[in-house]
Write a protein that holds these residues in place. Structure first.
Motif, PDB file in Angstrom:
ATOM      1  N   LYS B 249       0.838  -1.198   0.000  1.00 41.56           N
ATOM      2  CA  LYS B 249       0.000   0.000   0.000  1.00 41.56           C
ATOM      3  C   LYS B 249       0.881   1.259   0.000  1.00 41.56           C
ATOM      4  O   LYS B 249       0.603   2.220  -0.726  1.00 41.56           O
ATOM      5  N   ALA B 250       1.923   1.225   0.815  1.00 39.78           N
ATOM      6  CA  ALA B 250       2.821   2.378   0.894  1.00 39.78           C
ATOM      7  C   ALA B 250       3.546   2.579  -0.441  1.00 39.78           C
ATOM      8  O   ALA B 250       3.687   3.712  -0.916  1.00 39.78           O
ATOM      9  N   ALA B 251       3.961   1.464  -1.043  1.00 38.08           N
ATOM     10  CA  ALA B 251       4.660   1.560  -2.327  1.00 38.08           C
ATOM     11  C   ALA B 251       3.734   2.138  -3.392  1.00 38.08           C
ATOM     12  O   ALA B 251       4.144   2.979  -4.207  1.00 38.08           O
ATOM     13  N   SER B 252       2.494   1.686  -3.361  1.00 37.09           N
ATOM     14  CA  SER B 252       1.523   2.199  -4.332  1.00 37.09           C
ATOM     15  C   SER B 252       1.318   3.710  -4.127  1.00 37.09           C
ATOM     16  O   SER B 252       1.188   4.460  -5.095  1.00 37.09           O
ATOM     17  N   ALA B 253       1.298   4.134  -2.857  1.00 36.22           N
ATOM     18  CA  ALA B 253       1.145   5.571  -2.569  1.00 36.22           C
ATOM     19  C   ALA B 253       2.334   6.358  -3.127  1.00 36.22           C
ATOM     20  O   ALA B 253       2.161   7.447  -3.674  1.00 36.22           O
ATOM     21  N   ILE B 254       3.526   5.788  -2.980  1.00 37.12           N
ATOM     22  CA  ILE B 254       4.724   6.486  -3.492  1.00 37.12           C
ATOM     23  C   ILE B 254       4.621   6.656  -5.006  1.00 37.12           C
ATOM     24  O   ILE B 254       4.921   7.708  -5.561  1.00 37.12           O
ATOM     25  N   LEU B 255       4.123   5.614  -5.660  1.00 32.29           N
ATOM     26  CA  LEU B 255       3.995   5.682  -7.124  1.00 32.29           C
ATOM     27  C   LEU B 255       2.858   6.599  -7.577  1.00 32.29           C
ATOM     28  O   LEU B 255       2.728   6.906  -8.755  1.00 32.29           O
ATOM     29  N   GLU B 256       2.032   6.980  -6.624  1.00 33.60           N
ATOM     30  CA  GLU B 256       0.959   7.940  -6.957  1.00 33.60           C
ATOM     31  C   GLU B 256       1.432   9.375  -6.762  1.00 33.60           C
ATOM     32  O   GLU B 256       0.666  10.316  -6.969  1.00 33.60           O
ATOM     33  N   GLY B 257       2.656   9.517  -6.285  1.00 34.02           N
ATOM     34  CA  GLY B 257       3.180  10.873  -6.073  1.00 34.02           C
ATOM     35  C   GLY B 257       3.020  11.336  -4.647  1.00 34.02           C
ATOM     36  O   GLY B 257       3.203  12.515  -4.348  1.00 34.02           O
ATOM     37  N   ARG B 258       2.673  10.400  -3.760  1.00 31.40           N
ATOM     38  CA  ARG B 258       2.534  10.787  -2.356  1.00 31.40           C
ATOM     39  C   ARG B 258       3.848  10.531  -1.617  1.00 31.40           C
ATOM     40  O   ARG B 258       4.765   9.923  -2.156  1.00 31.40           O
ATOM     41  N   VAL B 259       3.883  10.977  -0.392  1.00 31.49           N
ATOM     42  CA  VAL B 259       5.100  10.838   0.406  1.00 31.49           C
ATOM     43  C   VAL B 259       4.828   9.853   1.542  1.00 31.49           C
ATOM     44  O   VAL B 259       3.782   9.930   2.186  1.00 31.49           O
ATOM     45  N   VAL B 260       5.770   8.942   1.743  1.00 31.76           N
ATOM     46  CA  VAL B 260       5.633   7.989   2.850  1.00 31.76           C
ATOM     47  C   VAL B 260       6.633   8.376   3.936  1.00 31.76           C
ATOM     48  O   VAL B 260       7.812   8.574   3.658  1.00 31.76           O
ATOM     49  N   PRO B 267       5.527   0.218  13.797  1.00 32.60           N
ATOM     50  CA  PRO B 267       5.212  -0.795  12.786  1.00 32.60           C
ATOM     51  C   PRO B 267       4.300  -0.273  11.676  1.00 32.60           C
ATOM     52  O   PRO B 267       3.815  -1.038  10.854  1.00 32.60           O
ATOM     53  N   GLU B 268       4.025   1.019  11.710  1.00 34.04           N
ATOM     54  CA  GLU B 268       3.165   1.607  10.677  1.00 34.04           C
ATOM     55  C   GLU B 268       3.869   2.795  10.054  1.00 34.04           C
ATOM     56  O   GLU B 268       4.577   3.525  10.757  1.00 34.04           O
ATOM     57  N   VAL B 269       3.650   2.988   8.780  1.00 36.05           N
ATOM     58  CA  VAL B 269       4.189   4.195   8.147  1.00 36.05           C
ATOM     59  C   VAL B 269       3.044   5.169   7.879  1.00 36.05           C
ATOM     60  O   VAL B 269       1.880   4.776   7.860  1.00 36.05           O
ATOM     61  N   ILE B 270       3.415   6.414   7.690  1.00 36.59           N
ATOM     62  CA  ILE B 270       2.403   7.457   7.452  1.00 36.59           C
ATOM     63  C   ILE B 270       2.416   7.813   5.976  1.00 36.59           C
ATOM     64  O   ILE B 270       3.490   7.955   5.381  1.00 36.59           O
ATOM     65  N   ILE B 271       1.223   7.940   5.397  1.00 39.79           N
ATOM     66  CA  ILE B 271       1.135   8.340   3.985  1.00 39.79           C
ATOM     67  C   ILE B 271       0.539   9.745   3.913  1.00 39.79           C
ATOM     68  O   ILE B 271      -0.513  10.001   4.497  1.00 39.79           O
ATOM     69  N   LEU B 272       1.215  10.612   3.183  1.00 43.24           N
ATOM     70  CA  LEU B 272       0.787  12.006   3.075  1.00 43.24           C
ATOM     71  C   LEU B 272       0.749  12.436   1.613  1.00 43.24           C
ATOM     72  O   LEU B 272       1.662  12.066   0.882  1.00 43.24           O
ATOM     73  N   PRO B 273      -0.147  13.235   1.181  1.00 48.35           N
ATOM     74  CA  PRO B 273      -1.402  13.619   1.833  1.00 48.35           C
ATOM     75  C   PRO B 273      -2.432  12.515   1.639  1.00 48.35           C
ATOM     76  O   PRO B 273      -2.172  11.526   0.947  1.00 48.35           O
ATOM     77  N   THR B 274      -3.599  12.737   2.193  1.00 49.07           N
ATOM     78  CA  THR B 274      -4.620  11.707   2.075  1.00 49.07           C
ATOM     79  C   THR B 274      -5.988  12.327   1.826  1.00 49.07           C
ATOM     80  O   THR B 274      -6.178  13.517   2.081  1.00 49.07           O
ATOM     81  N   THR B 275      -6.882  11.531   1.343  1.00 48.94           N
ATOM     82  CA  THR B 275      -8.259  12.004   1.145  1.00 48.94           C
ATOM     83  C   THR B 275      -9.209  10.986   1.757  1.00 48.94           C
ATOM     84  O   THR B 275      -8.817   9.867   2.083  1.00 48.94           O
TER      85      THR B 275
END
Lengths: 619, 503
Positions: B249-260, B267-275
């Motif tokens: 999920k985090a990798a997919s967010a990175i490929l969407e142009g988001r920042v992890v 044990p959890e990473v934060i994904i920014l920004p979000t909707t």
């Protein structure tokens, strides 16, 4: 990036523009058009549509003149307006707000919102009930243009969809004869009335404010198209409503928009009534009108006086509007005042004031430039006025705001909490009845009383417990003056509230009431009653005693039994007439095919009473 | 010796050429540290002798590596060499790759605190820092909060490097950057921002970095703490940043142009920004057929509405608007309630609180006991409450349905928000009926409209989308087939949104 930049997209402009126009028109137009035009409604609405299009086009023309395309003149930065003009704008928007509050009180009262008492906005407790809605609107209006546009986007579909769904289900109830142009009203009179109705289209003037925040990449064609489609839709829907409700009926019903939900039956028996779906529409409609107007009150003030105290100005406008609404409590009188005021004063001002403001701003800019040239060197001026500087200021302002709750949020929070406590303490919650604290009548049998006008037999269904084989129904009879006294007496005798919202059938004693005209008073009373569905079938009963004997001995509930009989009968081309069919027969002179309940060897049977009834009093 | 700290809890002191002086400082710093390992020894060379001082923390450091790469080569293997200088030690005589030099005492001490080994050399104003970290850590296990039937089963753990490695394993692109930093004056927690250089908006990255640097705090022990500090509206019940346990999920967010944002010890990473919409997306959606994924997502949206509204609507309708219910159903409700002592609103609140209690108890208790609580609560207490006429059967159904619906929302934080709002809706429904419910919904809508997550409107693409931009809706309630989702969402840079091309 999408960070708040003061610009709004074409889609946002369109939605922020059309929602209040739609709400304002749809709440007011069906009643007013029916009342003013009568049977000339088709022509009248046609003229109204033309005038509305002309008005919209003029607004767009003015918009083109005062904010030329491509100009970076965001409302956020537009601070050179005339104070006098801004004051007038605030005042006239506050007056409009007062009418919308009055409208909200009437709508919520008609929509059977608990705690609403008779007396409209004149009743202070009603204003207290509306207060939470006003606070929510105030909270919504206290955002930047971009966020207010987002709010409009959010409520866009939920405002339209329930209403359209309801009308789609009610499509087969339309009497198409109202669509045939007729009538003898003079063109001049029709023009005058159509002009008066333009007061409903006044929210279209918001375009002039929205235009300033347009993203320059977009054209204005889509919003213009959206506005025209809305006007067309509203006119069409008004005719549809008149077709369902009847023109005379609509002219006599202030809130025909709400009453109509009791004229339409939801298919498949998923839910008995449309109330739940429609309350959402009424609420969002009222919210959009109030929030939008309040927002533009603030916007008008800001153009001349800046940001400082804007929140309090909006609160003051709200208080003023509440006071005005309280002083003009009668909706039917106020609406006449409003349309005259709207068409004769507000409408011309909506065009003249922005032009005047623009001209004065131009003059100020010219003189300001000369003055500045004298006082500062060009470099400093550029620095102060540059976009970058303004953006920086805005960022700082936003940063300050983000630190905690804003003033608006604090005000809303405290007033809302106060209101909440007031309403709880003043006993609004006493309207709450648990489901088992009510008795549900499933059948209403009306005969003539000896001392009172009516002798009513009620089939009251008992609650169904788990393990019981069949539902039980008790028959009670009362001699009463009207339906309200019936409910009061029942409560006194049985200790429970009587709900007549679940009545499956109304039976008429034919021996007591020989003609339908004898039933008129009671039918009107049923029409005025908000609880009873106007889609309830009405059957004529020839042998009252037979029926009573059957009902008292019946092992199964008689209301459900009659309902099943009606369903079986309706499966063919014929249909047992509903209360609304009788009402339309009386008011509009529509055809009616009454049905009667006759005893047969195995029970009862529904038969057509006569081939056709035609009201002789109406053409 | 008294050590002086500045306002950022740091010592501003360069490394001295005098080893005794350095040792004095370090001994003062690490006084009463039972787990510190420090040794001063002399390196004897043919023409010169030099003192060195080694320092590391037992338990955080790989002792064997220190032995193999530093002590053995320095003490034995290079004994025959002519002389010993810092440069020689650094470049030739140690056998480590990950070796850096520090000139500030604070940097060297920080490295030691992270598990590295510091080597001070007499006569040199520098220290060598060798990466020898080896902490006790969990192995990569299955994500317990975001389980899925399909897709990879690994999850992030508390080790920062494992987390970044899990992401590197998925995206093998040099454009994926990792900006590391430290947060927490005392905890000195390492964090890393991972993003695709060519996809992310520089302004977004700058905004996140500024936000991270905008506060000082004693310690950050989990990404959850950082979440609260990153959110723009602290009082909002809605999470404005997303957390995940799943590397896919985090990798997919990175490929969407988001920042992890990867945080050590979390044990959890934060994904920014979000909707709003991203909280309804589960990793499964993309591994299943599009129809199944879409159906699941529709169910989740429905579940969210049920969680918030069902109990409130039940109270409002049964208390104020019984006319909307079918007659038979209404009579059945009335029958079920006929023996219940409490009013409907109290009954509903009682059951909802009971459910929340059971849930809380189930989480706190160890695995099997937690399950027992569920069974005891659900079956025995529920049935007993009905038998004792405390609640009616219909309320048990309403509460159970609400509970099931709340578990269908893939994000725990998000579903907690809905569970909280549910209570507000019950009160609104009890006081003002449907009017109250609608007021509540309007308030939530206004609030959601005003929310933003690092410049992105929270309700995107429902709001603020451009007029003809259907792309934003490609992954909304309806999840389109993968090959039709040709463009990246709006988080990615405008000119770089194409992500799928048919050859």
């Amino acid at each position: 990036m999408f960070s708040e930049n003061g610009w709004i997209s074409e889609k946002q402009v369109r939605r922020t523009l059309v929602l209040p126009v739609f709400a304002s028109c749809i709440f007011v137009l069906p009643y007013l058009a029916a009342r003013l035009f009568g049977s000339n409604m088709v022509w009248g609405l046609g003229i109204f549509l033309l005038l509305a299009i002309v008005y919209s086009s003029v607004l767009y023309g003015v918009g083109r003149y005062i904010v030329p395309p491509g100009r970076e003149d965001s409302v956020e930065n537009d601070r050179r307006g005339s104070k006098c003009i801004a004051g007038i704008q605030v005042l006239r928007l506050s007056i409009r707000l007062a009418f919308y509050i009055l409208l909200a009180v009437t709508i919520l009262g008609e929509a059977q919102v608990p705690f609403m008492r008779k007396g409209g906005a004149g009743n202070i407790s009603n204003l207290l009930v509306v207060l939470p809605l006003l606070l929510v609107a105030f909270y919504g209006a206290n955002h930047s243009m971009e966020k207010v546009a987002r709010i409009h986007e959010m409520v866009f579909w939920v405002t339209f969809v329930p209403f359209i769904v309801m009308l789609a289900f009610g499509f087969r109830e339309i009497s198409w004869n109202v669509w045939v142009p007729k009538g003898d009203m003079s063109v001049g009179k029709m023009l005058l009335y159509a002009f008066l109705l333009l007061a409903c289209v006044l929210p279209a003037e918001n375009y002039l404010q929205l235009k300033k925040a347009y993203n320059k990449r977009n054209s204005t064609l889509a919003s213009y198209g959206g506005l025209l489609v809305t006007l067309l839709l509203v006119t069409f829907l008004t005719m549809v409503i008149a077709g369902i409700y009847g023109i005379h009926g609509a002219a006599g019903e202030e809130m025909v928009m709400i009453s109509i939900m009791r004229y339409i039956r939801m298919p498949f028996d998923i839910l008995e009534r449309f109330d739940m779906l429609m309350i959402w529409f009424f609420m969002t409609g009222c919210f959009v009108l109030i929030c939008n107007t309040l927002f533009f009150v603030g916007r008008s003030y800001r153009t001349a006086f800046g940001e400082k105290g804007i929140c309090w100005v909006m609160l003051a406008a709200l208080a003023f509007a509440l006071f005005v609404a309280y002083r003009f409590p009668k909706y039917d009188v106020s609406i006449v005042w409003f349309v005259w005021y709207g068409a004769c004063i507000d409408l011309p001002l909506s065009i003249v004031l922005p032009v005047l403001d623009h001209l004065m701003k131009q003059r100020k800019v010219d003189s300001g430039k000369k003055k500045t040239e004298r006082m500062m060197d060009r470099k400093t001026w550029k620095k102060n006025d540059s976009r970058k500087h303004r953006m920086k200021e805005r960022r700082q302002r936003r940063k300050r705001k983000q630190k905690g709750l804003t003033v608006t949020e604090k005000i809303c929070m405290w007033i809302f909490a106060g209101c909440f406590v007031c309403i709880v303490l003043t006993g609004c919650g006493s309207d709450m009845r648990n489901v088992e604290q009510r008795d549900y009548a499933t059948m209403l049998m009306v005969s003539k009383g000896e001392k009172m006008p009516y002798h009513i037999y009620l089939g009251v269904a008992k609650e169904h417990r788990i393990g019981e084989q069949s539902q039980v129904e008790n028959i009670y009879d009362f001699e009463v003056e009207n339906l309200t006294t019936l409910q009061d007496i029942y409560e006194q005798c049985r200790g429970k509230d009587l709900s007549i919202a679940h009545v499956k059938a109304v039976l008429w004693d034919m021996q007591a009431f020989e003609s339908i005209e004898d039933m008129t008073a009671f039918l009107y009373e049923m029409d005025a009653n908000e609880e009873i569905a106007k889609t309830c079938p009405v059957l004529l009963l020839e042998q009252m005693d037979d029926w009573l004997t059957y009902a008292e001995d019946a092992q199964t509930p008689v209301g459900t039994y009659v309902s099943d009989l009606v369903q079986a009968f309706d499966s063919g081309n014929k249909r047992v007439p509903w209360i609304k069919d009788y009402l339309k027969y009386i008011r509009e002179g529509d055809e009616l095919y009454p049905c009667r309940l006759t005893k047969v060897s195995q029970g009862f049977q529904i038969q057509l009473a006569k081939t056709r009834y035609q009201n002789p009093n109406i053409e | 010796m008294k050590i002086e700290y500045n306002e950022h809890n740091e010592i501003e002191m360069p490394i001295s050429a005098d080893l005794d002086r350095n040792i004095e400082v370090l001994e003062a710093l690490f006084a009463d540290w039972g787990d510190i390992v420090q040794k001063r020894f002399r390196l004897e060379r043919q023409s010169q002798m030099v003192d060195v001082y080694i320092l590391y923390i037992d338990g955080l450091t790989d002792n064997e590596m220190v032995e193999r790469t530093i002590t053995r080569p320095l003490l034995y293997e290079w004994r025959q060499s002519e002389a010993v200088t810092f440069e020689q030690l650094f470049h030739n005589q140690t056998e480590a790759v990950d070796l850096v030099e520090e000139t500030q005492m604070m940097e060297a001490v920080s490295a030691v605190l992270k598990g590295d080994t510091a080597i001070f050399v007499d006569g040199s104003e520098r220290a060598m820092v060798l990466s020898t970290k080896k902490f006790p850590t969990r192995s990569v296990s299955e994500p317990d909060k975001e389980a899925g039937l399909k897709g990879p089963k690994d999850s992030f753990n508390e080790n920062f490097r494992t987390d970044t490695a899990l992401l590197r394993r998925r995206i093998k692109d040099p454009k994926m950057k990792l900006k590391q930093g430290m947060i927490g004056q005392r905890s000195r927690t390492v964090y890393g921002l991972m993003y695709m250089e060519d996809l992310v908006y520089p302004s977004l990255l700058e905004k996140i970095q500024k936000k991270l640097e905008s506060f000082e705090i004693d310690g950050i022990y989990d990404s959850g703490m950082l979440v609260h500090l990153l959110e723009e509206k602290w009082y909002s019940p809605f999470p404005q940043v997303q957390t995940t346990q799943r590397p896919d999920k985090a990798a997919s967010a990175i490929l969407e142009g988001r920042v992890v944002l990867v945080v050590d010890n979390s044990p959890e990473v934060i994904i920014l920004p979000t909707t709003w919409n991203t909280f309804f997306q589960a990793a499964d959606d993309y591994y299943n057929r599009f129809a199944v994924g879409t159906f699941a997502r529709c169910l989740r949206y429905l579940a969210a509405y049920i969680t918030v509204l069902l109990p409130g609507l039940y109270v409002a309708i049964t208390c104020y608007y019984p006319q909307v219910l079918p007659t038979d159903f209404l009579l059945a409700i009335a029958g079920a309630r006929s023996d219940v002592t409490f009013p409907i609103v109290v009954e509903v609140l009682l059951m909802e609180l009971l459910f929340e209690l059971l849930r809380e108890a189930g989480i706190r208790l160890p695995g099997q006991m937690g399950n027992t609580i569920g069974v005891v609560g659900g079956l025995i207490v529920g049935q007993a409450a009905v038998d004792a006429a405390l609640v009616s059967t219909i309320v048990v159904i309403v509460v159970a349905l609400t509970a099931i619906a709340s578990f269908a929302i893939p994000n725990e934080e998000f579903s907690s928000t809905f569970r909280l709002l549910k209570f507000a809706m019950i009160l609104f429904g009890a006081l003002w009926g449907l009017y109250g419910i609608m007021l509540g919904i309007l308030m939530i809508q206004i609030h959601l409209s005003s929310l933003e997550s690092f410049g992105i409107p929270y309700m995107m693409p429902l709001v603020a989308g451009s007029i003809d931009d259907e792309r934003e809706f490609q992954d909304f309630v309806l999840r389109k087939p993968i090959f039709t989702m040709q463009y990246r969402p709006l988080y990615a840079r405008r000119h770089n949104r194409l992500r799928f091309r048919q050859k």
